[in-house]
Write a protein that holds these residues in place. Structure first.
Motif, short mmCIF file in Angstrom:
data_model
loop_
_atom_site.label_atom_id
_atom_site.label_comp_id
_atom_site.label_asym_id
_atom_site.label_seq_id
_atom_site.Cartn_x
_atom_site.Cartn_y
_atom_site.Cartn_z
N ARG A 1 -19.16 -108.85 -58.78
CA ARG A 1 -19.52 -109.94 -57.39
C ARG A 1 -18.26 -109.02 -56.69
N VAL A 2 -17.35 -108.93 -56.68
CA VAL A 2 -16.32 -108.76 -55.53
C VAL A 2 -16.59 -107.06 -55.37
N ALA A 3 -17.42 -105.70 -56.44
CA ALA A 3 -17.39 -104.93 -55.49
C ALA A 3 -18.83 -104.71 -54.84
N GLY A 4 -19.59 -105.46 -54.72
CA GLY A 4 -20.37 -105.81 -53.50
C GLY A 4 -21.67 -106.27 -54.03
N ASN A 5 -21.57 -106.94 -55.46
CA ASN A 5 -22.77 -107.08 -56.08
C ASN A 5 -23.09 -108.80 -56.11
N ASN B 1 -15.71 -113.76 -69.66
CA ASN B 1 -16.76 -113.29 -68.31
C ASN B 1 -15.71 -113.65 -67.10
N SER B 2 -14.40 -114.86 -67.67
CA SER B 2 -13.50 -115.44 -66.77
C SER B 2 -12.24 -114.47 -66.61
N MET B 3 -12.11 -113.30 -68.13
CA MET B 3 -11.18 -112.71 -67.95
C MET B 3 -11.58 -111.62 -67.48
N ALA B 4 -12.25 -111.16 -67.45
CA ALA B 4 -12.63 -109.86 -66.29
C ALA B 4 -12.48 -109.75 -64.56
N GLY B 5 -13.33 -111.20 -65.07
CA GLY B 5 -12.82 -112.21 -63.72
C GLY B 5 -11.73 -111.95 -62.37
N GLY B 6 -10.39 -112.32 -63.50
CA GLY B 6 -8.96 -112.29 -63.16
C GLY B 6 -7.78 -111.82 -63.41
N TYR C 1 -8.83 -108.05 -63.80
CA TYR C 1 -9.81 -106.14 -64.14
C TYR C 1 -10.56 -106.66 -62.57
N ASP C 2 -11.75 -107.10 -62.20
CA ASP C 2 -12.61 -106.45 -61.34
C ASP C 2 -12.34 -106.49 -59.89
N ARG C 3 -10.81 -107.00 -59.54
CA ARG C 3 -10.37 -106.35 -58.25
C ARG C 3 -10.92 -105.31 -58.20
N ALA C 4 -9.87 -104.34 -59.39
CA ALA C 4 -9.17 -102.88 -59.78
C ALA C 4 -10.43 -102.10 -59.19
N TYR C 5 -11.26 -103.12 -60.19
CA TYR C 5 -12.92 -102.29 -59.96
C TYR C 5 -13.02 -101.81 -58.55
N ALA C 6 -13.13 -103.24 -57.96
CA ALA C 6 -13.61 -102.70 -56.57
C ALA C 6 -13.31 -102.14 -55.84
N ASP C 7 -11.57 -102.18 -55.56
CA ASP C 7 -10.78 -100.91 -54.48
C ASP C 7 -11.60 -99.78 -55.10
N ALA D 1 -11.56 -99.32 -65.96
CA ALA D 1 -12.29 -99.19 -67.58
C ALA D 1 -12.48 -99.96 -67.83
N MET D 2 -11.66 -101.54 -68.00
CA MET D 2 -12.16 -102.66 -68.92
C MET D 2 -12.63 -103.23 -67.85
N SER D 3 -13.15 -103.35 -66.36
CA SER D 3 -13.86 -103.73 -66.21
C SER D 3 -15.49 -103.34 -66.62
N VAL D 4 -15.87 -102.23 -66.04
CA VAL D 4 -16.51 -101.94 -66.78
C VAL D 4 -16.97 -101.83 -68.50
N LEU D 5 -15.79 -101.54 -68.96
CA LEU D 5 -16.53 -102.19 -70.66
C LEU D 5 -16.76 -102.59 -71.16
N TYR D 6 -15.98 -104.11 -69.82
CA TYR D 6 -17.02 -105.62 -69.83
C TYR D 6 -17.62 -105.83 -70.09
N GLY D 7 -18.07 -105.55 -68.64
CA GLY D 7 -19.40 -105.42 -68.10
C GLY D 7 -20.49 -104.45 -69.35
N MET D 8 -20.57 -103.53 -69.60
CA MET D 8 -21.71 -103.10 -71.07
C MET D 8 -20.99 -103.56 -71.61
N PHE D 9 -20.89 -104.46 -72.34
CA PHE D 9 -20.51 -104.72 -73.47
C PHE D 9 -21.31 -106.47 -73.28
#
Length: 283
Positions: free
Chosen positions: A37-41, A78-83, A85-91, A125-133
């Motif tokens: 969500r932090v990436a605009g979703n 889900n919380s691990m990804a948010g805490g 990796y996800d901010r790095a993906y959004a940036d 990459a970790m954020s992306v892979l969590y999403g893919m799994f």
């Protein structure tokens, strides 16, 4: 959904308890927003199933607000990804969007090389892979060592043989459309024989990610992902490396037209396994 519509694939909407797509614990799945969500979703992004209507026309079904999501991961994963990796993906996504905008290309900031974006390769990459799994829970069965290392945030990630995480830019024709897929293989046999055999896809402008096998028999046709950036090694970076120049680790970041979103979609016959297809519309 109307009886005149037939849904082509799952959107992983069930909240009934089942094994988490990453750690495997039998728990109630939570909403996994892909990309985060932090990436605009955000909740303003709409999602829809893939359907065939009464006159056999393939199209997105009923649109609903709430962001592009599936129920593929447990709350802890889900919380691990948010805490972490996800901010790095959004940036990363936001900086790529800024550096590859029509204005940036017009003043020749963006040429035939990747944009000058500084980012954290492992975290992205970790954020992306969590999403893919989350999109394709069977990945945990196909790549058990990778799933275990991701779930435990292992210092050294055991990357499986004969699979690559690839990255490209969405084409201007995609506009503000998004897409999540898994378990769908495609082949184009008219004119030029082309193949596309991904495990999972994430399309959300400006980026498209795909997890693909590397051992597609050449006699089947040309793999359309062959020129995409290979981001598989990004998980090997230290998580302390947060200012890596994209230009130092890849020579290209090409545009890529996903067959589902192109004008010639009808030219791509599909084969479905336990498939997930989620359409997205970005405001």
């Amino acid at each position: 959904m109307s009886s005149e519509l037939k849904q082509v694939a799952s959107m992983l909407e069930s909240s009934e308890s089942r094994p988490c797509g990453l750690c495997g614990q039998f728990r109630k799945p939570t909403k996994t927003h892909v990309p985060p969500r932090v990436a605009g979703n955000t909740s303003a992004v709409r999602r829809a199933p893939d359907v065939v209507d009464f006159d056999r026309t393939r199209r997105p079904g009923r649109w609903k607000d709430g962001g592009m999501h599936v129920r593929g991961l447990c709350g802890d994963c889900n919380s691990m990804a948010g805490g972490r990796y996800d901010r790095a993906y959004a940036d990363f996504a936001q900086n790529v969007a800024r550096m590859t905008s029509p204005f940036a290309r017009r003043i020749q900031i963006f040429r035939n090389e990747p944009p000058a974006v500084f980012f954290a390769p492992r975290l992205v990459a970790m954020s992306v892979l969590y999403g893919m799994f989350g999109i394709y829970p069977r990945l945990r069965i196909i790549f058990p060592s990778l799933a275990e290392d991701l779930a435990q945030n292992a210092e050294f990630i055991r990357w499986p043989d004969k699979v690559e995480l690839k990255l490209g830019l969405t084409t201007p024709q995609v506009g503000k459309r998004g897409l999540l897929t898994s378990g769908v293989t495609m082949m184009k046999v008219l004119d030029e024989r082309l193949v596309y055999f991904p495990f999972a896809d994430i399309v959300f402008p400006p980026l498209i990610w795909t997890l693909t096998p590397t051992d597609t028999p050449p006699e089947l046709g040309m793999d359309i992902t062959r020129n995409l950036t290979n981001a598989s090694s990004w998980v090997r970076y230290s998580q302390d490396r947060v200012n890596v120049d994209l230009r130092s680790i890849t020579k290209n970041l090409p545009f890529f037209a996903h067959p589902f979103l192109g004008t010639d979609r009808d030219s791509w016959p599909e084969m479905h396994g336990e498939s997930v297809i989620v359409h997205g519309m970005i405001p």
